[in-house]
Design an enzyme around this catalytic site. Structure first.
Site, short mmCIF file in Angstrom:
data_model
loop_
_atom_site.label_atom_id
_atom_site.label_comp_id
_atom_site.label_asym_id
_atom_site.label_seq_id
_atom_site.Cartn_x
_atom_site.Cartn_y
_atom_site.Cartn_z
N LYS A 175 0.78 -1.08 -0.04
CA LYS A 175 0.04 0.02 -0.13
C LYS A 175 0.87 1.20 -0.13
O LYS A 175 2.00 1.32 0.83
CB LYS A 175 -0.84 -0.09 1.27
CG LYS A 175 -1.59 -1.13 1.29
CD LYS A 175 -2.63 -1.44 2.53
CE LYS A 175 -1.63 -1.59 3.72
NZ LYS A 175 -2.47 -2.07 4.99
N THR A 207 -7.34 9.07 9.50
CA THR A 207 -6.89 7.97 8.75
C THR A 207 -6.63 6.51 9.89
O THR A 207 -6.21 5.58 9.37
CB THR A 207 -5.72 8.18 8.10
OG1 THR A 207 -4.76 8.93 9.09
CG2 THR A 207 -5.87 9.23 6.96
N GLY A 209 -7.60 3.25 11.09
CA GLY A 209 -8.02 2.09 10.68
C GLY A 209 -8.20 1.71 9.07
O GLY A 209 -8.77 1.03 8.72
N THR A 210 -7.17 2.76 8.49
CA THR A 210 -7.09 2.48 7.09
C THR A 210 -6.55 1.12 6.65
O THR A 210 -7.62 0.29 5.73
CB THR A 210 -6.32 3.34 6.45
OG1 THR A 210 -4.90 3.44 7.02
CG2 THR A 210 -6.79 4.91 6.51
N GLY A 211 -5.65 0.59 7.30
CA GLY A 211 -5.28 -0.77 6.83
C GLY A 211 -6.34 -1.97 7.21
O GLY A 211 -6.35 -2.93 6.34
N CYS A 212 -6.51 -1.77 8.44
CA CYS A 212 -7.67 -2.86 8.87
C CYS A 212 -9.03 -2.75 7.72
O CYS A 212 -9.37 -4.02 7.41
CB CYS A 212 -8.06 -2.54 10.21
SG CYS A 212 -6.63 -2.44 11.45
#
Length: 276
Positions: A175, A207, A209-212
């Site tokens: 990412k 931002t 929690g974006t990856g989760c």
């Protein structure tokens, strides 16, 4: 048919990441979510203040309860935290891999506010887990740690993608949110194919929690039988809209807007009969 998915991750008391973000995303994607909690954290939008690791025996008990009763079509793994937790999950999946369907691993290492969510001595154990996945979703700092490749240009990212392949990882999404240019470009390798998925960068601070959320949406799509490439593009659309439509919660780095992500996803083609 009610599609079912599993998240194996830590609990976020602030509700923006971890198990809470995963279950919100599963539900908004029309998938029934089950969960295995690996750690309980005390956190809010301003930081992580305490982490309690769940005993490995309890992690195994949760996993056994899920696979004994649910028809899990896809699973994501997020925060594991320490060597014992990683080893417990690895040992269980080595025996029961076929009972969880497609597997997405988001190698969570550091919280958005900078707190370490993976003990330093656990990195080797995590690397041994990665080949079990259909796809992994590291951000650039995580990919640098796992591959040893410092990513200062596109060629470095391609080198890291190939390095993951040498490690036995079949699918990788690096990412691009940590790069400082106009595009938020994710680099994808699926087998021998490499391609990019782009979105315009949004200048917002919410931002958390974006990856989760990205990996959970990807998992939900795979649980519904959506092909991997389409699932990746849907997850990218979901998180892009969740970021660019902020909600005002907390006094620090607030959460993404899961509902805006779901609305964008619903406008996309329902060619697999899976519109929410």
């Amino acid at each position: 048919m009610m599609y079912q998915a599993l998240t194996i991750a830590g609990s976020d008391s602030g509700g923006g990441a971890g198990i809470q973000a995963d279950l919100k995303t599963f539900g908004l994607c029309g998938v029934f979510g089950t969960s295995v909690i690996t750690a309980v954290t005390a956190q809010n939008t301003q930081g992580v203040f305490d982490i309690h690791q769940i005993p490995p025996s309890t992690i195994i008990s949760q996993l056994s309860a899920i696979v004994d009763d649910f028809d899990i079509r896809a699973c994501k793994i997020g925060m594991l935290g320490d060597v014992a937790s990683i080893q417990a999950v690895h040992d269980f999946l080595s025996v029961h891999r076929s009972q969880i369907g497609r597997l997405v691993i988001d190698p969570v290492m550091i919280a958005k506010g900078g707190a370490k969510l993976l003990q330093q001595n656990a990195i080797d154990a995590l690397m041994a887990l990665l080949p079990l996945a259909d796809v992994i979703t590291p951000n650039i700092p995580e990919a640098q740690v796992l591959t040893g490749v410092q990513m200062t240009c596109d060629d470095d990212i391609v080198q890291a993608l190939h390095r993951f392949g040498q490690m036995g990882v079949s699918g990788v999404i690096i990412k691009g949110g940590h790069r400082h240019d106009g595009l938020c470009r994710d680099w994808v390798r699926l087998g021998d194919e490499i391609f990019c998925v782009d979105a315009n960068r949004c200048s917002v601070k919410n931002t958390h929690g974006t990856g989760c959320t990205f990996s959970a949406c990807l998992t939900a799509q795979l649980a519904k039988g959506v092909p991997m490439t389409t699932a990746i593009r849907r997850a990218k659309s979901f998180i892009t809209h969740a970021i660019k439509t902020p909600i005002k919660i907390g006094q620090g780095i607030g959460p993404v807007n899961h509902w805006a992500g779901a609305e964008a996803l619903n406008k996309m083609s329902g060619e697999y009969g899976d519109a929410i």
